[in-house]
Design an enzyme around this catalytic site. Structure first.
Site, PDB file in Angstrom:
ATOM      1  N   GLU A  75     -21.900  -3.213  -3.075  1.00 39.52           N
ATOM      2  CA  GLU A  75     -20.932  -2.568  -3.967  1.00 39.52           C
ATOM      3  C   GLU A  75     -21.505  -2.238  -5.341  1.00 39.52           C
ATOM      4  OE1 GLU A  75     -17.560  -5.190  -3.944  1.00 39.52           O
ATOM      5  OE2 GLU A  75     -16.683  -4.208  -2.186  1.00 39.52           O
ATOM      6  N   GLU A  78     -27.908 -19.998  11.576  1.00 37.95           N
ATOM      7  CA  GLU A  78     -27.829 -20.691  10.289  1.00 37.95           C
ATOM      8  C   GLU A  78     -28.608 -22.004  10.288  1.00 37.95           C
ATOM      9  OE1 GLU A  78     -23.998 -23.494  10.045  1.00 37.95           O
ATOM     10  OE2 GLU A  78     -23.511 -21.358   9.946  1.00 37.95           O
TER      11      GLU A  78
END
Length: 296
Positions: free
Chosen positions: A79, A110
């Site tokens: 963004e 992970e």
């Protein structure tokens, strides 16, 4: 047991609530995310002040995370281009499991500390880079592997976690604890832990962009007009800052490829857009400084 994983002692019959009460409870608990971020404001400010000179020297922002935390890092980074014209190559994201993990959970990704370290080393970090490591538990192996590799490069490391005393906050140069406690739906850190991370990352990156002169007053003057909505926004921002009419502001913006800072400087000081561009560049992109210098 980690605070974020502990079963909540509130609302132990959540599944029996009528829908209106259920929604009210879920919304109300999210308010605790804002409180947790507010308590960490001093650490977030310290992170901004530490990151600013490195980024001004040419460093990159690198977000690292897994699952919800990793996706929020990606979101914050991507963004920055439309909002502040921040180049994509200077806002990188490492997500456990790769790009596909944005949409589908990648089992076991992970837990791979070596992969986190490997992906960091592939970036050839410098001391000017800023690595933002996000983990609700604060102990995600992929993130900790990336952290250790980043520390070896002397890049600035900033760790975000939702549990006090977490490895990622203790081992990073700057640790930011967002102590959101247990979740209404026990262990679901996509709830207020995730909300707190979104707010904290948003506050960090937005404050950093303000320090990089991407904002004039409270106006988003470095917006990248990648669609019709943002093109309209460049016009309204220029009108607001200069007090001139829409047609005039649009004409000046067209001359400078809709660069709001250049248009404002050109209009306010009655100079050409090419001169405004040169003056702005000479002032390091600081519109306020450029306006002051050209008016004295």
């Amino acid at each position: 047991m980690l605070n974020t994983e502990a079963p909540s002692i509130s609302h132990t019959e959540l599944d029996l609530y009528p829908t209106t009460q259920l929604v009210d409870v879920l919304i109300d608990d999210q308010l605790n995310a804002i409180r947790a971020v507010s308590l960490a404001a001093a650490q977030i400010a310290a992170a901004v002040d530490a990151a600013t000179p490195r980024i001004l020297a040419g460093g990159r922002l690198v977000y690292v995370g897994a699952g919800t935390s990793g996706r929020l890092g990606v979101l914050d980074g991507v963004e920055l281009l439309p909002t502040f014209s921040w180049p994509n190559e200077r806002a990188l994201s490492l997500l456990a499991g790769g790009k596909q993990a944005m949409f589908v959970a990648v089992e076991g990704a992970e837990d791979d500390a070596a992969q986190g370290a490997k992906e960091i080393m592939q970036l050839a970090l410098t001391a000017n880079d800023v690595v933002i490591l996000i983990a609700a538990s604060g102990a995600t192996p992929y993130v900790l592997g990336a952290l250790q590799a980043a520390r070896a490069t002397e890049a600035l490391t900033i760790g975000f976690a939702n549990n006090p005393g977490a490895p990622v906050t203790l081992q990073a140069e700057i640790g930011i604890t967002l102590d959101t406690g247990s979740e209404v739906i026990s262990g679901s850190t996509r709830l207020k832990a995730g909300t707190s991370q979104k707010v904290a990352l948003n506050s960090f990156s937005s404050a950093l962009m303000v320090r990089l002169h991407k904002v004039y007053g409270n106006l988003m003057v470095d917006v990248k007009p990648t669609n019709v909505k943002l093109l309209r926004r460049t016009v309204s921002l220029t009108m607001h800052a200069t007090g001139r009419d829409e047609a005039y502001c649009r004409r000046i913006l067209e001359e400078c490829d809709f660069h709001v800072k250049i248009a404002i400087l050109a209009i306010v000081n009655n100079i050409s857009t090419s001169s405004a561009s040169e003056k702005l560049q000479a002032c390091g992109g600081d519109l306020r400084l450029a306006l002051h210098k050209t008016s004295t």
